[in-house]
Design an enzyme around this catalytic site. Sequence first.
Site, PDB file in Angstrom:
ATOM      1  N   ARG A 200      19.871  41.228 -53.307  1.00  0.00           N
ATOM      2  CA  ARG A 200      20.652  40.629 -52.222  1.00  0.00           C
ATOM      3  C   ARG A 200      20.933  41.786 -51.284  1.00  0.00           C
ATOM      4  O   ARG A 200      21.627  42.731 -51.629  1.00  0.00           O
ATOM      5  CB  ARG A 200      21.944  40.029 -52.774  1.00  0.00           C
ATOM      6  CG  ARG A 200      22.940  39.551 -51.708  1.00  0.00           C
ATOM      7  CD  ARG A 200      22.451  38.316 -50.972  1.00  0.00           C
ATOM      8  NE  ARG A 200      23.449  37.836 -50.021  1.00  0.00           N
ATOM      9  CZ  ARG A 200      23.380  38.035 -48.703  1.00  0.00           C
ATOM     10  NH1 ARG A 200      22.357  38.691 -48.179  1.00  0.00           N
ATOM     11  NH2 ARG A 200      24.322  37.581 -47.909  1.00  0.00           N
TER      12      ARG A 200
ATOM     13  N   HIS B  30      24.959  43.978 -47.052  1.00  0.00           N
ATOM     14  CA  HIS B  30      25.610  43.130 -46.043  1.00  0.00           C
ATOM     15  C   HIS B  30      27.113  43.227 -46.201  1.00  0.00           C
ATOM     16  O   HIS B  30      27.619  43.826 -47.148  1.00  0.00           O
ATOM     17  CB  HIS B  30      25.158  41.678 -46.213  1.00  0.00           C
ATOM     18  CG  HIS B  30      25.690  41.060 -47.474  1.00  0.00           C
ATOM     19  ND1 HIS B  30      25.168  41.334 -48.716  1.00  0.00           N
ATOM     20  CD2 HIS B  30      26.736  40.231 -47.694  1.00  0.00           C
ATOM     21  CE1 HIS B  30      25.854  40.689 -49.640  1.00  0.00           C
ATOM     22  NE2 HIS B  30      26.822  40.016 -49.048  1.00  0.00           N
TER      23      HIS B  30
ATOM     24  N   HIS C 162      30.980  40.877 -44.889  1.00  0.00           N
ATOM     25  CA  HIS C 162      31.486  39.661 -44.230  1.00  0.00           C
ATOM     26  C   HIS C 162      32.981  39.768 -44.011  1.00  0.00           C
ATOM     27  O   HIS C 162      33.639  40.650 -44.549  1.00  0.00           O
ATOM     28  CB  HIS C 162      31.125  38.403 -45.016  1.00  0.00           C
ATOM     29  CG  HIS C 162      30.839  38.622 -46.462  1.00  0.00           C
ATOM     30  ND1 HIS C 162      31.823  38.846 -47.378  1.00  0.00           N
ATOM     31  CD2 HIS C 162      29.660  38.694 -47.138  1.00  0.00           C
ATOM     32  CE1 HIS C 162      31.267  39.013 -48.556  1.00  0.00           C
ATOM     33  NE2 HIS C 162      29.964  38.944 -48.453  1.00  0.00           N
TER      34      HIS C 162
ATOM     35  N   GLU D 254      35.026  38.929 -51.108  1.00  0.00           N
ATOM     36  CA  GLU D 254      34.095  38.357 -52.094  1.00  0.00           C
ATOM     37  C   GLU D 254      34.534  38.676 -53.515  1.00  0.00           C
ATOM     38  O   GLU D 254      34.583  39.831 -53.898  1.00  0.00           O
ATOM     39  CB  GLU D 254      32.687  38.911 -51.848  1.00  0.00           C
ATOM     40  CG  GLU D 254      31.677  38.547 -52.927  1.00  0.00           C
ATOM     41  CD  GLU D 254      30.275  39.061 -52.598  1.00  0.00           C
ATOM     42  OE1 GLU D 254      29.858  38.924 -51.428  1.00  0.00           O
ATOM     43  OE2 GLU D 254      29.605  39.599 -53.498  1.00  0.00           O
TER      44      GLU D 254
ATOM     45  N   HIS E 295      28.002  45.831 -49.200  1.00  0.00           N
ATOM     46  CA  HIS E 295      27.616  45.790 -50.611  1.00  0.00           C
ATOM     47  C   HIS E 295      26.243  45.161 -50.785  1.00  0.00           C
ATOM     48  O   HIS E 295      25.771  44.434 -49.907  1.00  0.00           O
ATOM     49  CB  HIS E 295      28.653  45.013 -51.424  1.00  0.00           C
ATOM     50  CG  HIS E 295      28.936  43.641 -50.883  1.00  0.00           C
ATOM     51  ND1 HIS E 295      29.821  43.430 -49.845  1.00  0.00           N
ATOM     52  CD2 HIS E 295      28.433  42.424 -51.205  1.00  0.00           C
ATOM     53  CE1 HIS E 295      29.856  42.132 -49.561  1.00  0.00           C
ATOM     54  NE2 HIS E 295      29.017  41.490 -50.362  1.00  0.00           N
TER      55      HIS E 295
ATOM     56  N   GLU F 266      27.254  31.684 -46.767  1.00  0.00           N
ATOM     57  CA  GLU F 266      26.491  32.875 -47.143  1.00  0.00           C
ATOM     58  C   GLU F 266      25.381  33.152 -46.126  1.00  0.00           C
ATOM     59  O   GLU F 266      24.890  34.257 -46.031  1.00  0.00           O
ATOM     60  CB  GLU F 266      25.911  32.677 -48.559  1.00  0.00           C
ATOM     61  CG  GLU F 266      25.200  33.868 -49.155  1.00  0.00           C
ATOM     62  CD  GLU F 266      26.113  35.035 -49.540  1.00  0.00           C
ATOM     63  OE1 GLU F 266      27.335  34.945 -49.343  1.00  0.00           O
ATOM     64  OE2 GLU F 266      25.577  36.048 -50.014  1.00  0.00           O
TER      65      GLU F 266
ATOM     66  N   HIS G 160      50.662  24.749 -59.350  1.00  0.00           N
ATOM     67  CA  HIS G 160      50.668  26.121 -58.852  1.00  0.00           C
ATOM     68  C   HIS G 160      51.482  26.177 -57.567  1.00  0.00           C
ATOM     69  O   HIS G 160      51.131  25.514 -56.582  1.00  0.00           O
ATOM     70  CB  HIS G 160      49.244  26.608 -58.615  1.00  0.00           C
ATOM     71  CG  HIS G 160      48.385  26.436 -59.836  1.00  0.00           C
ATOM     72  ND1 HIS G 160      48.346  27.362 -60.847  1.00  0.00           N
ATOM     73  CD2 HIS G 160      47.597  25.407 -60.228  1.00  0.00           C
ATOM     74  CE1 HIS G 160      47.551  26.922 -61.806  1.00  0.00           C
ATOM     75  NE2 HIS G 160      47.078  25.733 -61.454  1.00  0.00           N
TER      76      HIS G 160
ATOM     77  N   HIS H 258      48.627  18.490 -62.357  1.00  0.00           N
ATOM     78  CA  HIS H 258      47.324  18.175 -62.953  1.00  0.00           C
ATOM     79  C   HIS H 258      47.236  18.691 -64.379  1.00  0.00           C
ATOM     80  O   HIS H 258      48.036  19.524 -64.799  1.00  0.00           O
ATOM     81  CB  HIS H 258      46.181  18.765 -62.107  1.00  0.00           C
ATOM     82  CG  HIS H 258      46.279  20.251 -61.890  1.00  0.00           C
ATOM     83  ND1 HIS H 258      47.155  20.829 -61.007  1.00  0.00           N
ATOM     84  CD2 HIS H 258      45.611  21.293 -62.464  1.00  0.00           C
ATOM     85  CE1 HIS H 258      47.014  22.149 -61.028  1.00  0.00           C
ATOM     86  NE2 HIS H 258      46.093  22.461 -61.913  1.00  0.00           N
TER      87      HIS H 258
HETATM   88 MN    MN Z   1      28.514  39.375 -50.081  1.00  0.00          MN
HETATM   89 MN    MN Z   2      45.726  24.542 -62.583  1.00  0.00          MN
END
Ligand code: MN
Ligand code: MN
Length: 388
Positions: free
Chosen positions: A109, A112, A114, A118, A157, A180, A295, A339
């Site tokens: 890969r 690059h 962004h 990530e 990376h 991506e 959460h 949940h």
């Molecule tokens: Mn990446």
């Molecule tokens: Mn949860």
Amino acid sequence: MSAFTRRNFIGTAAAAVGSFATLQKIAGADRSKSDPGPGSPPLDGQNPDSMWPPGTDSKSLVQNFKYPFSFANKRTYEGGWSREVTVRELPVSKTLAGVNMRLTAGGVRELHWHTSAEWAIMLYGTARITAIDADGKSFVADVKKNDLWFFPSGIPHSIQGLNPDGCEFMLVFDDGNFSESETVLLSDSMAHLPREVLSKNFGVGEQAFANLPKQELFIFQTDVPGRLEDDQKVAAGALGKSPTDFAFRTMEMPPTKQTKSGEVRIVDSRNFEVSTTAMALVTVHPGGLRELHWHPNADEWQYYISGKGRMTVVATGNKARTMDFQEGDVGYIEKTLLHYIENTGDTDLVFIEMFKADHYQDLSFSEWLAHTMAGSHTARAGDGSPEH
Ligand code: MN
Ligand code: MN
């Protein structure tokens, strides 16, 4: 014509499949639970709680919160492939997006970066990851199944599959709108800069850039790299190694919580300093339940790694919906919604809970994991607090 009254017609149709008794046998006591029209038995079989939702689900719908990676379109290259589930595929998933990628042994890969951060978990095989930190110092490490990495916004990376069979991993970006295919690629950037500027910038003749690729490489095939130590040495160059550890060895830590129903490992900025994305890697044994909870600080993005389960999300306005999940599915729950996740199969259910937050937080009624069978309530593990 009178022979074709509605009553006669239904009677004839029923006779064709045997009798009403047969129909009732198929659908239990309730004849309304039959679905004689077109359908897909394999998909229906995977989604029993959508076919015949529990009576506790509301009739007004909660927005869809499941998307299987099987529906995602693969971009294939020599050297590997990638596919993604973003807010475009799953509209509720506004805060996080997932990219599933495969690299062959030697597949790369391309370097690059962004704007999103990530986070990644290795799902299969081994890979070598390389990054350049904000001071220009290098980071090179090898990762295996369940290892994580985290590259903050703007950090360049690259990733390469190792012997014997490359790797597969799941990337999670802290922006539901991420794609991506819109990352900043080195090859692409160079191709869009005037040759005379590149020449000035790097202090070499213009002809040095004659063979720059005209298009992005994205994923490409090359040779499997040599020893890690050699790559680290070359990458370190004059500036040296980065003091930041961008990788995390998940299975080297003991479970954060463990009961006879399963276990969880929580990894966030408290033990993986560089990461601003929090994770819980959860295993629920057959018959077990990831208990009712919510959460308070972030939406939850899920990826199901193995097994089968179901989840009910109780939304505001007296709404509730139950959906079934299996290996390869993405799930999503908005912040503060109640949940649970129940193992509905006969093997371990393994999934990750992801949060755009630097620390994991949940509120539950009792424990983390429980057994669904009455009378087998497990003893409280650890200090019993819902957080670690
Ligand atoms: Mn990446
Ligand atoms: Mn949860």
